[in-house]
Design a protein around this motif. Sequence first.
Motif, mmCIF file in Angstrom:
data_model
loop_
_atom_site.group_PDB
_atom_site.id
_atom_site.type_symbol
_atom_site.label_atom_id
_atom_site.label_comp_id
_atom_site.label_asym_id
_atom_site.label_seq_id
_atom_site.Cartn_x
_atom_site.Cartn_y
_atom_site.Cartn_z
ATOM 1 N N THR A 645 4.490 13.860 -16.834
ATOM 2 C CA THR A 645 3.125 13.338 -17.012
ATOM 3 C C THR A 645 3.072 11.988 -17.707
ATOM 4 O OG1 THR A 645 2.883 14.464 -19.141
ATOM 5 C CG2 THR A 645 2.264 15.711 -17.154
ATOM 6 N N ARG A 647 3.225 11.553 -20.810
ATOM 7 C CA ARG A 647 2.680 11.682 -22.158
ATOM 8 C C ARG A 647 3.794 11.425 -23.173
ATOM 9 N NH1 ARG A 647 0.356 17.432 -22.693
ATOM 10 N NH2 ARG A 647 2.156 17.901 -21.346
ATOM 11 N N SER A 668 -3.227 16.969 -21.928
ATOM 12 C CA SER A 668 -2.914 16.735 -20.522
ATOM 13 C C SER A 668 -4.154 16.488 -19.678
ATOM 14 C CB SER A 668 -2.142 17.931 -19.957
ATOM 15 O OG SER A 668 -2.920 19.110 -20.063
ATOM 16 N N CYS A 671 -4.828 13.046 -18.256
ATOM 17 C CA CYS A 671 -3.996 12.484 -17.182
ATOM 18 C C CYS A 671 -4.797 12.398 -15.881
ATOM 19 C CB CYS A 671 -2.756 13.349 -16.977
ATOM 20 S SG CYS A 671 -1.659 13.403 -18.412
ATOM 21 N N LYS A 672 -4.421 11.466 -15.029
ATOM 22 C CA LYS A 672 -5.133 11.228 -13.777
ATOM 23 C C LYS A 672 -4.180 11.299 -12.588
ATOM 24 C CE LYS A 672 -8.486 8.101 -15.941
ATOM 25 N NZ LYS A 672 -9.062 6.724 -15.925
ATOM 26 N N GLN A 673 -4.765 11.549 -11.432
ATOM 27 C CA GLN A 673 -3.995 11.507 -10.198
ATOM 28 C C GLN A 673 -3.660 10.066 -9.851
ATOM 29 O OE1 GLN A 673 -4.974 13.891 -6.482
ATOM 30 N NE2 GLN A 673 -5.619 11.857 -5.814
ATOM 31 N N LYS A 695 6.118 3.944 -18.536
ATOM 32 C CA LYS A 695 5.228 3.321 -19.521
ATOM 33 C C LYS A 695 6.088 2.757 -20.636
ATOM 34 C CE LYS A 695 2.954 5.918 -22.343
ATOM 35 N NZ LYS A 695 2.065 6.938 -22.912
ATOM 36 N N ALA A 734 -0.685 14.216 -11.899
ATOM 37 C CA ALA A 734 -1.318 13.899 -13.180
ATOM 38 C C ALA A 734 -0.384 13.044 -14.021
ATOM 39 C CB ALA A 734 -1.683 15.180 -13.924
ATOM 40 N N LEU A 735 -0.817 11.815 -14.336
ATOM 41 C CA LEU A 735 -0.032 10.901 -15.164
ATOM 42 C C LEU A 735 -0.906 10.322 -16.262
ATOM 43 C CD1 LEU A 735 1.980 8.801 -12.526
ATOM 44 C CD2 LEU A 735 2.793 10.782 -13.827
ATOM 45 N N ALA A 736 -0.317 10.128 -17.442
ATOM 46 C CA ALA A 736 -0.980 9.344 -18.486
ATOM 47 C C ALA A 736 -0.956 7.890 -18.041
ATOM 48 C CB ALA A 736 -0.254 9.529 -19.809
ATOM 49 N N THR A 737 -2.084 7.240 -18.029
ATOM 50 C CA THR A 737 -2.188 5.921 -17.393
ATOM 51 C C THR A 737 -2.148 4.755 -18.364
ATOM 52 O OG1 THR A 737 -4.606 6.077 -17.453
ATOM 53 C CG2 THR A 737 -3.479 6.877 -15.468
ATOM 54 N N LEU A 740 0.675 2.082 -17.680
ATOM 55 C CA LEU A 740 1.360 2.559 -16.483
ATOM 56 C C LEU A 740 2.039 1.415 -15.717
ATOM 57 C CD1 LEU A 740 1.903 4.964 -14.542
ATOM 58 C CD2 LEU A 740 -0.240 4.339 -13.380
#
Length: 861
Positions: A645, A647, A668, A671-673, A695, A734-737, A740
């Motif tokens: 993710t 994070r 979590s 997080c976004k797609q 990141k 789902a990723l922490a943006t 990014l």
Amino acid sequence: MTPPAGPDLQALLAHAGRIRSLARSLVADSNRVDDLVQQTWVAALEHPPGPATPLKRWLAAVLRNFARQERRGEQRRAERESSTARPEATKSAHDTVEGIAIQRALFEVVLALDEPYRSAIYRRYYEGLPPREIARRDGVPVKTVKTRLSRGLEKLRAELDRRNGGDRQAWLPALIPLAGWPGLPAAILGAALVNTKIKIAVVAVVLAGATTIAWRVIERSESTPMTSIATSAPDLQPLETQAATLAATPTAGERVGASAPSVEKRPASSTGDAAEAHPLARGRVIDVEGRPVGGVPLAFVPIQEAARRRLGSEATSSSMISRADGTFEIPIPKSAEALVAASPEFATVLGVDIWSSIPQEGLTVVVAPAIDIAGVVVDADGQPVPEAEIEVRAERVFLRSIGGASDASFEVPFRTKSGPDGRFELEDAPAVPARKGATLDAHAPGYQPWSQPSPERPVHDLRIVLAHGEHLVLRGEVVDPADKPVARAYVECGDKTTLTDERGRFEFEPGDNVLVGPNGVADGSRRDEVLSVKAGFLPGRVHKPEGGWPAFLTVRLGGTPLSTRGRVVDPESKPVAGAEVSAIDEHPFGPIEEEVGHIAWLRSIEGLLRGDRFEDKARADAEGKFEIGGLMPGSYRFAAFDGRTLRSVSSEPIAAGSRDVVLTLPRSDACKQVAGRVVSLTGKSVPGVLVFPGKPLEQWAFAMSKDLMNVHPLPPTFGRSATTDPDGRFHFDALATDGLCFQVSGRTIDIMFRWDPPSGAALDQLEIVVSMRCHLQVDLGGRAGEADAFFVLDGEGKKLTLNRWRGPTSSSGQNVPVVDGRSDVVSTTEAARTVVLTKAGQEVSRIPITPVPGEVVVARL
């Protein structure tokens, strides 16, 4: 008449499996294999080599000579012999029962041995491991292993004698057939019986042990001749390879004809998965002249094990032998790193760097006939020079004449060191013609480097004379807190490193440069300090005295390193399994040159104290628990990172040795797609490439330069990748943006090391534009003297960066040398439009080009 003195028996029979394996690789007919092996042993017993001749290479050369004589006479024999072969005699039931009984007795005797003799015998003669591999596994010197083998064989012989009332003839004849020698000729038995240096009992025990391995791994069909099949050679582990109706493998210098049948292929994995479940590696095996080489078995190995010419348990099963035209197609097993030739006939000059998760095309494995190079290293006064490093460097210069792209290929090193008497033996080195640029190099601390063209034929009496140099040499020893010598400890001074030998001794020339530590700060004190690091101990240091370095140093290591324990959790205190944990404030050590590729890696002291080779992180278990060791007294900041993710979290300084550290990752649900598409400069989809999200994350800075730190104050840490589909699309749930960025890698593209999404871009509709990898070579033909370098411009007149790939690494620059009218094959982008030739830095000509992805464009005047 006094019979000729034979070679040492244990040394002779240590090569039994290898000789039989070599015979199988040279001829297809099983009876001819037996004939060749028997002829070789008769020659060894009746006309043994001199004491200065390496036995293994001598045996192989004799066998190859017999094989060549067989091939020359094959046609004449075919004309004389009947078209129907005479049926072979079958063994009587009595012989069969007797053989089984003797074999069972042998197994019982082996099992009854005390340790460590039982394990040594089993590993050497049943598993086929060479003594050096047994020594590595047991953590003991090779000499100790050889002593255990010798004593173990003595115990076996004594017990078999005891069981048979001292009558060796009662058990010897029954053991010989078990070794796969159908009716050993009287010449061998006669020579053995009259030669007091030959101990028949050891012959039988050794051969019986090797044969048991062969029966376990080989399933033969009398109607299907097989070559390069699974073998029981002690120096070459089974390849789990079968060849159906394959023509005989060529010897050095010969090539298989185009009519050779195809090969039956099996999955490289033993899990039962079908071959289609694995990505495929496709390519060709060639020699240094660019000619295809058929009949070469291939094996997957860890890349740092590619330097082992006699592959052992580190080799993954192979499922392919190169076809008559040199091509191969082989399923890639999980965790594959490198593909090399696994043949007693050929040395791998260039292996292939493998990406286990994606299909790969156009791979090139380069081989050369294997030879032994042996001799002695002395100084100008004729005194031996111990610990001199001798190396065959088969540089890629020969690829210029071949002209093909070989980005995935890397040089396999061939190195050894001289012993206390200055003598050395470099086994299975490549026989590369001098015109192809291979050199034999030697160097030792305190001496000037030495070099000459590498031998093209076996040589056993080479004399290397090193001239004394003028550089400072540091000599000393590394000991533990109890003053016991420590082998294989790293030692550093300035920017140079070395390893201690088995006695804990070191000798090297210190570096003049200084290391750049975290945050780009130079540590000038390290130039005047000898630092030693060994897993399981705290570092030892010796500072330069005011009067200069003494003639001999003793570096004493400290006590046990500390470790920090804790948990990685989410805001609800639930464990985050698989999260990576690292210590931010680790200290640099290095550079350390890896054996393959002359790649120098800067490591951290803490990483070396942990004993890790490449991994400087700990991973949380199912309960979120982690432990990171190798820490020195003091405080560290710790970082946790979830690669799924992105994070992450960083801590305040925490004392090394703490036991209750809690690292809490962000929620979590924030997080976004993230999704998108990878396209080429022309807008076409790019499938089968890896997209890594990442990141910036505070971590040990790996001696980054100040300039790089100014561009990217925090280097990115990349998470788990996705592979683009046939439409070039990728997707992450789902990723922490925050911060990014992406890295895009693949064999077909010019690797994009960092791509940042444009401000305001829709993160589920990203479009990453990459350049397809194109290849270029300059060939001036008869006008070789007109240029000595070139660079490339795009359509707007901007200089482009050119890459020269060497497997896992590449060198980049804008100017490429032209040597004798030819350049290396380099990779460029689709934007390249003009090649600018230069001489002595001045432009002399321009050549327009149109790059084509997947092809080599040759620029000519």
